[in-house]
Motif scaffolding. Structure first.
Motif, PDB file in Angstrom:
ATOM      1  N   ARG A  49       0.842  -1.208   0.000  1.00 18.99           N
ATOM      2  CA  ARG A  49       0.000   0.000   0.000  1.00 18.99           C
ATOM      3  C   ARG A  49       0.869   1.248   0.000  1.00 18.99           C
ATOM      4  O   ARG A  49       0.616   2.202  -0.749  1.00 18.99           O
ATOM      5  CB  ARG A  49      -0.909   0.008   1.231  1.00 18.99           C
ATOM      6  CG  ARG A  49      -2.198  -0.748   1.042  1.00 18.99           C
ATOM      7  CD  ARG A  49      -3.014  -0.723   2.315  1.00 18.99           C
ATOM      8  NE  ARG A  49      -3.562   0.581   2.631  1.00 18.99           N
ATOM      9  CZ  ARG A  49      -4.743   1.005   2.192  1.00 18.99           C
ATOM     10  NH1 ARG A  49      -5.468   0.243   1.416  1.00 18.99           N
ATOM     11  NH2 ARG A  49      -5.191   2.193   2.520  1.00 18.99           N
ATOM     12  N   GLU A  50       1.909   1.231   0.819  1.00 15.58           N
ATOM     13  CA  GLU A  50       2.824   2.370   0.834  1.00 15.58           C
ATOM     14  C   GLU A  50       3.402   2.607  -0.548  1.00 15.58           C
ATOM     15  O   GLU A  50       3.474   3.742  -1.024  1.00 15.58           O
ATOM     16  CB  GLU A  50       3.958   2.116   1.832  1.00 15.58           C
ATOM     17  CG  GLU A  50       3.657   2.601   3.219  1.00 15.58           C
ATOM     18  CD  GLU A  50       4.855   2.459   4.140  1.00 15.58           C
ATOM     19  OE1 GLU A  50       5.992   2.464   3.650  1.00 15.58           O
ATOM     20  OE2 GLU A  50       4.649   2.333   5.364  1.00 15.58           O
ATOM     21  N   ALA A  51       3.816   1.519  -1.192  1.00 13.89           N
ATOM     22  CA  ALA A  51       4.408   1.642  -2.527  1.00 13.89           C
ATOM     23  C   ALA A  51       3.391   2.225  -3.503  1.00 13.89           C
ATOM     24  O   ALA A  51       3.713   3.115  -4.293  1.00 13.89           O
ATOM     25  CB  ALA A  51       4.895   0.284  -3.010  1.00 13.89           C
ATOM     26  N   ILE A  52       2.168   1.725  -3.444  1.00 17.08           N
ATOM     27  CA  ILE A  52       1.121   2.217  -4.349  1.00 17.08           C
ATOM     28  C   ILE A  52       0.891   3.709  -4.148  1.00 17.08           C
ATOM     29  O   ILE A  52       0.830   4.490  -5.099  1.00 17.08           O
ATOM     30  CB  ILE A  52      -0.187   1.436  -4.128  1.00 17.08           C
ATOM     31  CG1 ILE A  52      -0.036  -0.006  -4.631  1.00 17.08           C
ATOM     32  CG2 ILE A  52      -1.346   2.127  -4.829  1.00 17.08           C
ATOM     33  CD1 ILE A  52      -1.252  -0.874  -4.380  1.00 17.08           C
ATOM     34  N   ARG A  53       0.789   4.124  -2.885  1.00 11.71           N
ATOM     35  CA  ARG A  53       0.577   5.542  -2.603  1.00 11.71           C
ATOM     36  C   ARG A  53       1.745   6.382  -3.099  1.00 11.71           C
ATOM     37  O   ARG A  53       1.574   7.489  -3.604  1.00 11.71           O
ATOM     38  CB  ARG A  53       0.368   5.773  -1.098  1.00 11.71           C
ATOM     39  CG  ARG A  53      -0.774   4.966  -0.505  1.00 11.71           C
ATOM     40  CD  ARG A  53      -2.050   5.244  -1.250  1.00 11.71           C
ATOM     41  NE  ARG A  53      -3.117   4.305  -0.896  1.00 11.71           N
ATOM     42  CZ  ARG A  53      -4.194   4.619  -0.231  1.00 11.71           C
ATOM     43  NH1 ARG A  53      -4.382   5.861   0.148  1.00 11.71           N
ATOM     44  NH2 ARG A  53      -5.116   3.702   0.024  1.00 11.71           N
ATOM     45  N   HIS A  54       2.949   5.845  -2.926  1.00  9.11           N
ATOM     46  CA  HIS A  54       4.131   6.585  -3.365  1.00  9.11           C
ATOM     47  C   HIS A  54       4.113   6.784  -4.883  1.00  9.11           C
ATOM     48  O   HIS A  54       4.317   7.893  -5.378  1.00  9.11           O
ATOM     49  CB  HIS A  54       5.395   5.832  -2.944  1.00  9.11           C
ATOM     50  CG  HIS A  54       6.667   6.594  -3.182  1.00  9.11           C
ATOM     51  ND1 HIS A  54       7.207   7.446  -2.236  1.00  9.11           N
ATOM     52  CD2 HIS A  54       7.486   6.658  -4.254  1.00  9.11           C
ATOM     53  CE1 HIS A  54       8.299   7.990  -2.728  1.00  9.11           C
ATOM     54  NE2 HIS A  54       8.500   7.536  -3.950  1.00  9.11           N
ATOM     55  N   ALA A  56       1.588   6.733  -6.735  1.00  8.98           N
ATOM     56  CA  ALA A  56       0.471   7.628  -7.041  1.00  8.98           C
ATOM     57  C   ALA A  56       0.911   9.083  -6.878  1.00  8.98           C
ATOM     58  O   ALA A  56       0.540   9.950  -7.671  1.00  8.98           O
ATOM     59  CB  ALA A  56      -0.717   7.321  -6.149  1.00  8.98           C
ATOM     60  N   SER A  57       1.713   9.352  -5.846  1.00 10.62           N
ATOM     61  CA  SER A  57       2.179  10.726  -5.630  1.00 10.62           C
ATOM     62  C   SER A  57       3.126  11.155  -6.744  1.00 10.62           C
ATOM     63  O   SER A  57       3.306  12.339  -6.989  1.00 10.62           O
ATOM     64  CB  SER A  57       2.882  10.834  -4.276  1.00 10.62           C
ATOM     65  OG  SER A  57       4.190  10.282  -4.355  1.00 10.62           O
ATOM     66  N   GLU A  58       3.715  10.190  -7.434  1.00  7.96           N
ATOM     67  CA  GLU A  58       4.597  10.509  -8.559  1.00  7.96           C
ATOM     68  C   GLU A  58       3.815  10.615  -9.859  1.00  7.96           C
ATOM     69  O   GLU A  58       4.377  10.936 -10.892  1.00  7.96           O
ATOM     70  CB  GLU A  58       5.693   9.440  -8.698  1.00  7.96           C
ATOM     71  CG  GLU A  58       6.704   9.447  -7.561  1.00  7.96           C
ATOM     72  CD  GLU A  58       7.876   8.514  -7.837  1.00  7.96           C
ATOM     73  OE1 GLU A  58       7.908   7.916  -8.923  1.00  7.96           O
ATOM     74  OE2 GLU A  58       8.743   8.388  -6.964  1.00  7.96           O
TER      75      GLU A  58
ATOM     76  N   HIS B  54       2.771  10.766   2.794  1.00 12.28           N
ATOM     77  CA  HIS B  54       2.233  11.727   1.837  1.00 12.28           C
ATOM     78  C   HIS B  54       2.864  13.108   2.040  1.00 12.28           C
ATOM     79  O   HIS B  54       3.318  13.748   1.082  1.00 12.28           O
ATOM     80  CB  HIS B  54       0.717  11.805   1.982  1.00 12.28           C
ATOM     81  CG  HIS B  54       0.048  12.602   0.907  1.00 12.28           C
ATOM     82  ND1 HIS B  54      -0.420  12.036  -0.258  1.00 12.28           N
ATOM     83  CD2 HIS B  54      -0.223  13.924   0.805  1.00 12.28           C
ATOM     84  CE1 HIS B  54      -0.927  12.972  -1.026  1.00 12.28           C
ATOM     85  NE2 HIS B  54      -0.833  14.130  -0.410  1.00 12.28           N
ATOM     86  N   LEU B  55       2.874  13.555   3.274  1.00 16.83           N
ATOM     87  CA  LEU B  55       3.473  14.862   3.562  1.00 16.83           C
ATOM     88  C   LEU B  55       4.957  14.860   3.211  1.00 16.83           C
ATOM     89  O   LEU B  55       5.501  15.871   2.752  1.00 16.83           O
ATOM     90  CB  LEU B  55       3.285  15.227   5.041  1.00 16.83           C
ATOM     91  CG  LEU B  55       1.997  15.933   5.444  1.00 16.83           C
ATOM     92  CD1 LEU B  55       1.924  17.314   4.825  1.00 16.83           C
ATOM     93  CD2 LEU B  55       0.763  15.145   5.075  1.00 16.83           C
ATOM     94  N   ALA B  56       5.601  13.728   3.409  1.00 16.83           N
ATOM     95  CA  ALA B  56       7.015  13.620   3.062  1.00 16.83           C
ATOM     96  C   ALA B  56       7.202  13.782   1.561  1.00 16.83           C
ATOM     97  O   ALA B  56       8.152  14.420   1.103  1.00 16.83           O
ATOM     98  CB  ALA B  56       7.570  12.284   3.537  1.00 16.83           C
ATOM     99  N   SER B  57       6.285  13.204   0.779  1.00 16.99           N
ATOM    100  CA  SER B  57       6.387  13.323  -0.679  1.00 16.99           C
ATOM    101  C   SER B  57       6.158  14.760  -1.122  1.00 16.99           C
ATOM    102  O   SER B  57       6.578  15.155  -2.203  1.00 16.99           O
ATOM    103  CB  SER B  57       5.378  12.393  -1.356  1.00 16.99           C
ATOM    104  OG  SER B  57       4.075  12.967  -1.303  1.00 16.99           O
ATOM    105  N   GLU B  58       5.504  15.544  -0.270  1.00 18.86           N
ATOM    106  CA  GLU B  58       5.288  16.953  -0.586  1.00 18.86           C
ATOM    107  C   GLU B  58       6.440  17.825  -0.089  1.00 18.86           C
ATOM    108  O   GLU B  58       6.457  19.026  -0.308  1.00 18.86           O
ATOM    109  CB  GLU B  58       3.969  17.437   0.033  1.00 18.86           C
ATOM    110  CG  GLU B  58       2.742  16.838  -0.621  1.00 18.86           C
ATOM    111  CD  GLU B  58       1.460  17.504  -0.124  1.00 18.86           C
ATOM    112  OE1 GLU B  58       1.553  18.461   0.673  1.00 18.86           O
ATOM    113  OE2 GLU B  58       0.373  17.055  -0.526  1.00 18.86           O
TER     114      GLU B  58
END
Lengths: 217, 217
Positions: A49-54, A56-58, B54-58
DNA sequence: GTGTTGTTGACTGTCGACAGTTGACAGCTT
DNA sequence: AAGCTGTCAACTGTCGACAGTCAACAACAC
């Protein structure tokens, strides 16, 4: 398998998933099943899940609440918007590169261009690998880590577009010439000229991709 | 407490944590404890971890393996790099805004500037709120969602810097004049002039922040 | 007194299980 | 036959617990 030897499972999952998406192994538009993919990667749902979210943020995945993640489909408007961003970043990078380049930078650029020409003459093909290498070498000369990081993310999304697009060999020679002009401007230290050359280059690539997108759908 | 009414717990956690970081309630450099913060927000560690990542990715948090997350401390080099990125993005946005602005955009810009001048004359203070509003109005006129999103992220990081910095009122009048010139260029539809005005404006703000950073920390 | 080493504590990384929601299918009504 | 409604399965969102790791502290050797 359980203890984080050097990189966490989540970190490994990010790289594995990134490769799966960029290589097209996960088809565009396809939904990602968490449990299935977790088993496939040999990890639990948490790190996945962490990987998927990451990812997604990219921008490599889009999240839909309660419906999981999908590989985004390329829309003409999105291509335009993406290239506006890429142009803003890479033009600035080209300008900075022209102002800050060292002799080593210029040498590296010439080498990449030379190898590209060899590759193009021999195999009649201009590998994306060398195109990426050129842009990264130019970026390194700009010496702006923040811009570099953002460009990396945008280029990644462009690569994702490419995996679903055909290529027109005639454009490859044109890109080659664009790169030449770019190196020339950087070597001369003319920031304005470098930025303008980059703008023209990206406009050409963007037009090519728009044509491919509208042709395919 | 358990069912996602409209926004997932992770989503709520993201916004709550963002506010905590931006408001300075979590001091700069302070380490974030997952269990403690999870209890404070009334959720489990899972959603909180998602929010932290998420905040880290920001760029609002930095992750250290096995050591959790910290609010990043402002370094002079980082400020320079960050403003190089911001300049690249906002100059492009200013140029696009000048090319694409409508009458409504110009009216909105004039309103924001007018309110800023009133606020500055009355309270002798130029609220960050109106500065942000100006840049966002300009961004809306550019009509480039991708650039807008990136600018939003960068501005957020700048806000994070501001929370730890003192302000010099003398610079506020200068910024005010910069905004005026910017609006003028956009209204005239001169993209090059708008980009140059933005470059000068950001260079001034960057210099101000560098001075504050080197003075303090 | 200083440097080194063993121990302990707290925290993160990971896992499996439960609850809630969403979309689809079947059955019923009109 | 078409539309609606109720049920069901699959999946995501969330939780609590366990295991491994890192840093600080204390005891010891020099």
């Amino acid at each position: 398998m359980t203890p984080p030897l050097h990189l966490s499972l989540a970190g490994q999952a990010v790289e594995a998933l990134r490769e799966l998406v960029l290589s097209g192994e996960i088809p565009v538009g396809e939904r990602v099943n968490e449990v299935e993919l977790a088993q496939r990667l040999g990890i639990s749902r948490g790190p996945l899940r962490e990987a998927i979210r990451h990812l997604a943020s990219e921008g490599l995945l889009v999240l839909v609440p309660h419906r999981g993640a999908r590989v985004p489909v390329a829309d003409a408007d999105e291509v335009r918007a993406l290239f506006e961003l890429r142009t803003a970043l890479e033009c600035a990078a080209a300008q900075l590169a022209a102002q800050r380049r060292t002799a080593a930078d210029v040498t590296a650029l010439h080498e990449v261009v030379a190898e590209s020409r060899r590759s193009l003459r021999a195999g009649a093909r201009f590998p994306h690998r060398l195109d990426l290498a050129f842009h990264r070498t130019l970026l390194a000369a700009a010496r702006s880590p923040q811009i570099a990081e953002q460009v990396r993310l945008v280029q990644q999304r462009v690569v994702l577009l490419r995996t679903t697009l055909d290529e027109d060999p005639s454009h490859q020679h044109a890109s080659m010439d664009d790169h030449d002009r770019l190196v020339e401007a950087v070597e001369a230290g003319d920031g304005g000229l470098a930025a303008e050359a980059m703008r023209l280059h990206l406009a050409r690539v963007c037009a090519q991709m728009l044509a491919a997108v509208t042709a395919r759908g």
